[in-house]
Motif scaffolding. Structure first.
Motif, mmCIF file in Angstrom:
data_model
loop_
_atom_site.group_PDB
_atom_site.id
_atom_site.type_symbol
_atom_site.label_atom_id
_atom_site.label_comp_id
_atom_site.label_asym_id
_atom_site.label_seq_id
_atom_site.Cartn_x
_atom_site.Cartn_y
_atom_site.Cartn_z
ATOM 1 N N VAL A 198 43.817 34.372 47.908
ATOM 2 C CA VAL A 198 42.688 34.311 46.986
ATOM 3 C C VAL A 198 42.006 35.674 46.865
ATOM 4 C CG1 VAL A 198 40.433 33.264 46.563
ATOM 5 C CG2 VAL A 198 42.310 31.860 47.425
ATOM 6 N N ALA A 199 41.825 36.359 48.008
ATOM 7 C CA ALA A 199 41.067 37.613 48.013
ATOM 8 C C ALA A 199 41.784 38.739 47.284
ATOM 9 C CB ALA A 199 40.785 38.038 49.450
ATOM 10 N N VAL A 200 43.083 38.880 47.491
ATOM 11 C CA VAL A 200 43.811 39.989 46.876
ATOM 12 C C VAL A 200 43.822 39.881 45.354
ATOM 13 C CG1 VAL A 200 46.079 41.079 46.663
ATOM 14 C CG2 VAL A 200 45.158 40.549 48.929
ATOM 15 N N ALA A 258 41.571 38.455 43.590
ATOM 16 C CA ALA A 258 40.186 38.699 43.183
ATOM 17 C C ALA A 258 39.890 40.188 43.119
ATOM 18 C CB ALA A 258 39.231 38.015 44.163
ATOM 19 N N TYR A 259 40.393 40.961 44.086
ATOM 20 C CA TYR A 259 40.184 42.405 44.082
ATOM 21 C C TYR A 259 40.950 43.078 42.948
ATOM 22 C CZ TYR A 259 37.405 43.216 48.299
ATOM 23 O OH TYR A 259 36.380 43.288 49.209
ATOM 24 N N ALA A 260 41.926 42.397 42.393
ATOM 25 C CA ALA A 260 42.681 42.941 41.254
ATOM 26 C C ALA A 260 42.154 42.408 39.921
ATOM 27 C CB ALA A 260 44.163 42.609 41.402
ATOM 28 N N GLY A 261 41.057 41.648 39.955
ATOM 29 C CA GLY A 261 40.494 41.112 38.722
ATOM 30 C C GLY A 261 41.223 39.894 38.202
ATOM 31 N N ILE A 262 41.899 39.161 39.095
ATOM 32 C CA ILE A 262 42.645 37.961 38.692
ATOM 33 C C ILE A 262 42.033 36.747 39.375
ATOM 34 C CG2 ILE A 262 44.884 36.793 38.717
ATOM 35 C CD1 ILE A 262 46.193 39.572 38.824
ATOM 36 N N PRO A 263 41.336 35.891 38.633
ATOM 37 C CA PRO A 263 40.827 34.646 39.226
ATOM 38 C C PRO A 263 41.978 33.649 39.365
ATOM 39 C CG PRO A 263 40.256 34.745 36.902
ATOM 40 C CD PRO A 263 40.955 36.045 37.232
ATOM 41 N N VAL A 264 42.072 32.995 40.500
ATOM 42 C CA VAL A 264 43.214 32.089 40.677
ATOM 43 C C VAL A 264 43.051 30.810 39.872
ATOM 44 C CG1 VAL A 264 43.871 33.044 42.912
ATOM 45 C CG2 VAL A 264 42.239 31.150 42.829
ATOM 46 N N THR A 265 41.809 30.500 39.470
ATOM 47 C CA THR A 265 41.598 29.386 38.534
ATOM 48 C C THR A 265 40.667 29.859 37.417
ATOM 49 O OG1 THR A 265 39.662 28.502 39.712
ATOM 50 C CG2 THR A 265 41.819 27.662 40.362
ATOM 51 N N HIS A 266 40.814 29.239 36.271
ATOM 52 C CA HIS A 266 39.971 29.571 35.109
ATOM 53 C C HIS A 266 40.047 28.398 34.149
ATOM 54 C CE1 HIS A 266 38.464 31.564 31.501
ATOM 55 N NE2 HIS A 266 38.080 32.590 32.257
ATOM 56 N N ARG A 267 38.902 27.933 33.640
ATOM 57 C CA ARG A 267 38.893 26.723 32.803
ATOM 58 C C ARG A 267 39.755 26.853 31.560
ATOM 59 N NH1 ARG A 267 33.069 24.493 31.532
ATOM 60 N NH2 ARG A 267 32.786 26.652 30.848
ATOM 61 N N ASP A 268 39.892 28.081 31.062
ATOM 62 C CA ASP A 268 40.676 28.262 29.835
ATOM 63 C C ASP A 268 42.181 28.330 30.089
ATOM 64 O OD1 ASP A 268 38.324 28.334 28.415
ATOM 65 O OD2 ASP A 268 38.215 30.538 28.395
ATOM 66 N N PHE A 269 42.578 28.455 31.371
ATOM 67 C CA PHE A 269 44.002 28.681 31.652
ATOM 68 C C PHE A 269 44.608 27.665 32.611
ATOM 69 C CE2 PHE A 269 42.353 33.018 30.694
ATOM 70 C CZ PHE A 269 43.085 33.244 29.534
ATOM 71 N N CYS A 270 43.901 27.290 33.649
ATOM 72 C CA CYS A 270 44.494 26.386 34.628
ATOM 73 C C CYS A 270 43.398 25.760 35.476
ATOM 74 C CB CYS A 270 45.490 27.112 35.530
ATOM 75 S SG CYS A 270 44.686 28.349 36.589
ATOM 76 N N SER A 271 43.723 24.674 36.129
ATOM 77 C CA SER A 271 42.748 23.988 36.981
ATOM 78 C C SER A 271 43.256 23.809 38.400
ATOM 79 C CB SER A 271 42.403 22.619 36.381
ATOM 80 O OG SER A 271 43.571 21.825 36.250
ATOM 81 N N SER A 272 44.347 24.492 38.735
ATOM 82 C CA SER A 272 44.875 24.393 40.100
ATOM 83 C C SER A 272 45.583 25.690 40.456
ATOM 84 C CB SER A 272 45.847 23.215 40.228
ATOM 85 O OG SER A 272 47.017 23.453 39.451
ATOM 86 N N HIS A 325 48.455 27.210 43.625
ATOM 87 C CA HIS A 325 49.421 26.760 44.628
ATOM 88 C C HIS A 325 49.929 27.968 45.406
ATOM 89 C CE1 HIS A 325 49.446 23.040 42.207
ATOM 90 N NE2 HIS A 325 49.384 23.899 41.190
ATOM 91 N N ILE A 326 49.869 27.874 46.713
ATOM 92 C CA ILE A 326 50.270 28.980 47.586
ATOM 93 C C ILE A 326 51.634 28.655 48.169
ATOM 94 C CG2 ILE A 326 49.625 30.408 49.544
ATOM 95 C CD1 ILE A 326 46.742 29.430 49.149
ATOM 96 N N ILE A 327 52.553 29.581 47.983
ATOM 97 C CA ILE A 327 53.951 29.360 48.425
ATOM 98 C C ILE A 327 54.375 30.542 49.281
ATOM 99 C CG2 ILE A 327 56.322 28.936 47.673
ATOM 100 C CD1 ILE A 327 53.744 28.804 44.963
#
Length: 498
Positions: A122-124, A126-140, A142-144
């Motif tokens: 989640v943190a990495v 975020a530091y790159a300006g990428i939210p792992v969730t966003h209402r306009d794109f996805c609601s979940s 998954h960490i693999i």
């Protein structure tokens, strides 16, 4: 207790500011710390020098300490009655094999606690300006893990992953990047799906490569991306250009070693971190009040012999007033004295610890300027008291001697070299020195610094650094503000040349 105790703590993704308060406290109090490769250098620099360290770091394909042995080390150290901190990158229960280590402790009735950490998943991003969730794109999301047990070469279930319509985050997947991208496309994910790989996230070495899913492996290869890195697949990656922030800070890409005494390092370190630098705290000297100090006690009983008191450092001011208070006196005994300070930081310490404003401060914050200014202001009959270090230089004294000014050089604290655990430094790292003694203390422990860059608070410090073959960047004024300004200019110029 016959047995000790084990704390299994996450160290976060690298930025020491993402360390939990509880994990930081345990770093400061543990008897032994067992850590792995993904614990950031800046976090490791917080470990007290006297704490026992056990490096069980693993790299891809190279496991010098097998997992089973790591678990046995924790058990053995706890059975000795020690407070054991197992420090793991990210969160210990997010593909950190923390459960395996706790199982052995539990079976031997060793007490333990789990301290979660901020996961890089989640943190990495975020530091790159990428939210792992966003209402306009996805609601979940998954960490693999792309890293399987030894001997297991199977790949993730791409058919299921491609249908999730959420953000996919792959950890430990640099070597499998091409297989991951191909597998998702073959499973039905669109080739133009935005994707990213972020190397060394949250540290000064952070780099991001963003591309379509089908071209990401080639782009990452062109940039020579290496582990540790986090792979993100999903439409949220299209936001990185709009939301990126960490790499836009003025000191991003700068790793700097702060050598000030531990109790005086925080102001500089915090400001550098806010500007984007990665800071390693390596105090190379320590200041300590001289005790017992009969000369000091005798001097303060005869303060009426002096008309001026001049302070040449914040430590001198702090420890002078502490000694004054221990002797049952306060600033009222200085009501008839003129007070001088070498610079604004020292003047601030005089006000903080003594409640006194300074009568004189030179325009240039150097010992020579202070000495010259005092020699012009003191009357021939005046006497000057100089409370300072036991190894202070004679810069301030020379102008006084030339003018025949009567002075007493009063050592109130001793400066000693501070032992520290030598880190692995790179030629790009910058060492910050705020005095000549910090230079000497640093080189007494670190070898092979020739040619490295030293950020120096003034010319005297720079001259000492040059003696040890450092390249120097010198602040225009002997202040922390000026040091930071000089560092920003140097760093920006260095980036332009690359």
């Amino acid at each position: 207790m016959k047995n000790g105790k084990v704390w299994l703590a996450g160290a976060g993704p690298g930025d020491p500011g993402l360390l939990t308060v509880k994990a930081k406290r345990l770093i400061e109090t543990a008897d032994v710390i067992v850590y792995d490769r993904l614990v950031g250098d800046a976090v490791l620099s917080l470990i007290p020098c006297g704490t026992e360290r056990i490096d069980v770091g693993k790299t891809s394909g190279h496991h010098p300490v097998p997992q089973e042995e790591i678990s046995r080390i924790l058990l053995k150290e706890a059975q000795k009655g020690k407070k054991v901190l197992r420090l793991k990158g990210g969160d210990p229960f997010v593909f950190g094999r923390g459960g395996e280590e706790i199982e052995l402790l539990s079976s031997h009735q060793i007490p333990y606690e789990i301290i979660p950490g901020i996961t890089s998943a989640v943190a990495v991003p975020a530091y790159a300006g990428i939210p792992v969730t966003h209402r306009d794109f996805c609601s979940s999301f998954h960490i693999i893990t792309a890293h399987r047990k030894r001997g297991d070469h199977s790949l993730p279930d791409f058919d299921t992953l491609a249908k999730l319509d959420g953000t996919l985050i792959f950890l430990m997947g640099v070597s499998a990047l091409e297989d991951i991208c191909k597998g998702l496309i073959l499973a039905g994910m669109k080739a133009e799906t935005p994707a990213a790989i972020i190397e060394s996230g949250t540290t000064s070495r952070q780099r991001r490569v963003v591309a379509a899913l089908d071209t990401l492996p080639e782009r990452a290869k062109e940039k020579s991306v290496s582990s540790p890195a986090v792979i993100v697949v999903g439409r949220v990656c299209s936001l990185e250009n709009q939301l990126a922030w960490a790499e836009h800070r003025p000191l991003h890409g700068c790793r700097i070693v702060v050598t000030r005494p531990k109790n005086r390092a925080s102001s500089l370190a915090e400001r550098l971190e806010i500007l984007g630098a990665e800071v390693l705290l390596l105090p190379s000297i320590q200041t300590k009040s001289i005790s017992p100090n009969p000369v000091f006690l005798e001097t303060i009983q005869n303060l009426d012999h002096y008309q001026w008191i001049a302070f040449t450092s914040p430590a001198g001011a702090e420890l002078f007033f502490e000694g004054l208070h221990r002797a049952g006196k306060d600033s009222r005994c200085l009501s008839a004295h003129k007070i001088a300070a070498i610079g604004p930081a020292t003047a601030k310490a005089v006000l903080q610890y003594g409640g006194l404003f300074c009568d004189y401060q030179p325009e240039a914050f150097t010992g020579e300027s202070l000495g010259n200014g005092l020699s012009e202001r003191l009357l021939p009959s005046d006497r000057l008291l100089l409370p300072r270090s036991d190894i202070a230089t004679d810069q301030v004294l020379k102008p006084l001697i030339r003018k025949g000014i009567s002075y007493t050089d009063l050592p109130v604290y001793e400066t000693k070299y501070q032992p520290f655990f030598p880190p692995v430094l790179t030629p790009d790292d910058i060492i910050a020195f705020t005095s000549a003694s910090t230079v000497r203390g640093f080189v007494s422990r670190m070898k092979g610094c020739e040619g490295m860059t030293a950020l120096c608070i003034g010319e005297q410090t720079a001259e000492e650094a040059k003696r040890f073959q450092f390249e120097t960047v010198v602040a225009k004024q002997a202040t922390i503000d000026s040091m930071i300004e000089a560092l920003i200019c140097y760093h920006q110029e260095r980036k332009k040349k690359r």
